[in-house]
Scaffold this motif. Sequence first.
Motif, mmCIF file in Angstrom:
data_model
loop_
_atom_site.group_PDB
_atom_site.id
_atom_site.type_symbol
_atom_site.label_atom_id
_atom_site.label_comp_id
_atom_site.label_asym_id
_atom_site.label_seq_id
_atom_site.Cartn_x
_atom_site.Cartn_y
_atom_site.Cartn_z
ATOM 1 N N TYR A 230 2.986 9.689 31.511
ATOM 2 C CA TYR A 230 3.158 8.568 32.570
ATOM 3 C C TYR A 230 2.829 7.374 31.817
ATOM 4 O O TYR A 230 1.560 7.339 31.330
ATOM 5 C CB TYR A 230 2.133 8.929 33.671
ATOM 6 N N LEU A 231 3.466 6.288 32.362
ATOM 7 C CA LEU A 231 2.882 5.002 31.643
ATOM 8 C C LEU A 231 2.933 3.998 32.779
ATOM 9 O O LEU A 231 3.471 4.242 34.036
ATOM 10 C CB LEU A 231 4.208 4.429 30.737
ATOM 11 N N ARG A 232 1.903 3.029 32.734
ATOM 12 C CA ARG A 232 1.776 1.762 33.451
ATOM 13 C C ARG A 232 2.317 0.706 32.847
ATOM 14 O O ARG A 232 1.953 0.270 31.759
ATOM 15 C CB ARG A 232 0.459 1.763 33.948
ATOM 16 N N ALA A 233 3.169 -0.039 33.477
ATOM 17 C CA ALA A 233 3.941 -1.183 32.816
ATOM 18 C C ALA A 233 2.909 -2.567 33.028
ATOM 19 O O ALA A 233 2.267 -2.661 34.153
ATOM 20 C CB ALA A 233 5.260 -1.421 33.428
ATOM 21 N N LEU A 252 16.413 0.652 32.839
ATOM 22 C CA LEU A 252 15.586 0.789 34.236
ATOM 23 C C LEU A 252 14.688 -0.367 34.382
ATOM 24 O O LEU A 252 13.760 -0.725 33.484
ATOM 25 C CB LEU A 252 14.545 2.147 33.944
ATOM 26 N N PRO A 253 14.930 -1.244 35.390
ATOM 27 C CA PRO A 253 14.236 -2.326 35.628
ATOM 28 C C PRO A 253 12.952 -1.957 36.420
ATOM 29 O O PRO A 253 12.819 -1.081 37.012
ATOM 30 C CB PRO A 253 15.100 -3.153 36.583
ATOM 31 N N PHE A 254 11.731 -2.721 35.756
ATOM 32 C CA PHE A 254 10.511 -2.448 36.405
ATOM 33 C C PHE A 254 9.745 -3.621 36.429
ATOM 34 O O PHE A 254 9.984 -4.572 35.690
ATOM 35 C CB PHE A 254 9.946 -1.271 35.628
ATOM 36 N N ARG A 255 8.655 -3.535 37.231
ATOM 37 C CA ARG A 255 7.651 -4.858 37.381
ATOM 38 C C ARG A 255 6.329 -4.218 37.049
ATOM 39 O O ARG A 255 6.047 -3.113 36.891
ATOM 40 C CB ARG A 255 7.553 -5.342 38.782
ATOM 41 N N ARG A 256 5.488 -5.336 36.743
ATOM 42 C CA ARG A 256 4.093 -4.980 36.206
ATOM 43 C C ARG A 256 3.308 -4.177 37.225
ATOM 44 O O ARG A 256 3.493 -4.517 38.491
ATOM 45 C CB ARG A 256 3.418 -6.327 35.990
ATOM 46 N N GLY A 257 2.702 -3.179 36.671
ATOM 47 C CA GLY A 257 1.904 -2.259 37.682
ATOM 48 C C GLY A 257 2.839 -0.816 38.052
ATOM 49 O O GLY A 257 2.221 -0.049 38.519
ATOM 50 N N ASP A 258 4.106 -0.956 37.943
ATOM 51 C CA ASP A 258 4.757 0.272 38.048
ATOM 52 C C ASP A 258 4.364 1.364 37.422
ATOM 53 O O ASP A 258 4.045 1.200 36.024
ATOM 54 C CB ASP A 258 6.489 0.069 37.912
ATOM 55 N N ILE A 259 4.351 2.730 37.805
ATOM 56 C CA ILE A 259 3.987 3.975 37.123
ATOM 57 C C ILE A 259 5.270 4.491 36.971
ATOM 58 O O ILE A 259 6.414 4.867 37.577
ATOM 59 C CB ILE A 259 3.245 4.753 38.040
ATOM 60 N N LEU A 260 5.617 4.731 35.256
ATOM 61 C CA LEU A 260 6.761 5.370 35.043
ATOM 62 C C LEU A 260 6.499 6.622 34.340
ATOM 63 O O LEU A 260 5.607 7.085 33.825
ATOM 64 C CB LEU A 260 7.442 4.523 34.078
#
Length: 310
Positions: A230-233, A252-260
């Motif tokens: 699991y990663l946090r952006a 995959l678009p993501f924003r700061r704080g999203d957990i991937l």
Amino acid sequence: MPIVSASTGLHETLALLTSQLHPDANHKEDLVFLRDVFSEKSISYLMKIHEKLRQYEKYSPTPVLHSASCLAEDLAEELQSGALQEDERELLLLLSTPHLKAVLSAHDIVAQKKFDPVLPPLPEDLDDDFEEESVKIVRLVKNKEPLGATIRRDEVTGAVIVARIMRGGAADRSGLVHVGDELREVNGNLITHKRPEEISQILSQSQGSITLKIIPAVAEEDKLRESRAYLRALFDYTPFEDKATPCQEAGLPFRRGDILQVVSQEDATWWQAKKVGDCNLRAALIPSTQFQERPTLVIEIVSRPQNHHR
């Protein structure tokens, strides 16, 4: 309660049963519920359909002819060959409507029992070099979703190779396309001389069924168990603004704080991941930690349990 005979239809029996449901003090809510359910028009329609199917099984009717579409085409051609009266003109217009053509086509398919998909024949003029190779024809059905696979050009042979299979995508769900497979044709069109960007565009624009001609990999890699990394952006990422991504539609678009959740690290440069909490089960591409050394790309590892499998 009225007597129900063997000849009484199922929907008639249901109506009689409904009329006998009188709520009492002890089971009022249950009986009201049953009466409401049995009174639904949709239930009545289903019962009538059930009875028609039972009659079909009993009498086993056979089609009068097996090619109604051809008969309609011959009739339309005959009508067009001469002067038409008003009723003939109306009949010709009716035979030309797409809805009637579809009904006649469905009739012929059922009458002829041609329920299996028709696959394109293999070409007779295959190169001698490929006579001993296995050719696999795959037909996938997809809607507006992407195929869920990326391709690359082999630097040595020049062949078009499947580079990645996105977890949860149409290609992955089919189980028929694998990393390392060589792609020869798309919907009957030879693609060996096209650029990967052109092929990706053809694949993304294809709707409904898509037919692929594939030379399977010599040894298909076993699917790895789903990763639990699991990663946090720590930054915002938009694939369409990243020129380095191999396929912008697969990013995959993501924003700061999203957990991937990373589900595949087979590619050292581009990992496959899903956003935690996202209802979309398909994985998409994100830059790996090795590739994040480019300016402004940083992701923090949240947790990575060891020896844990689902």
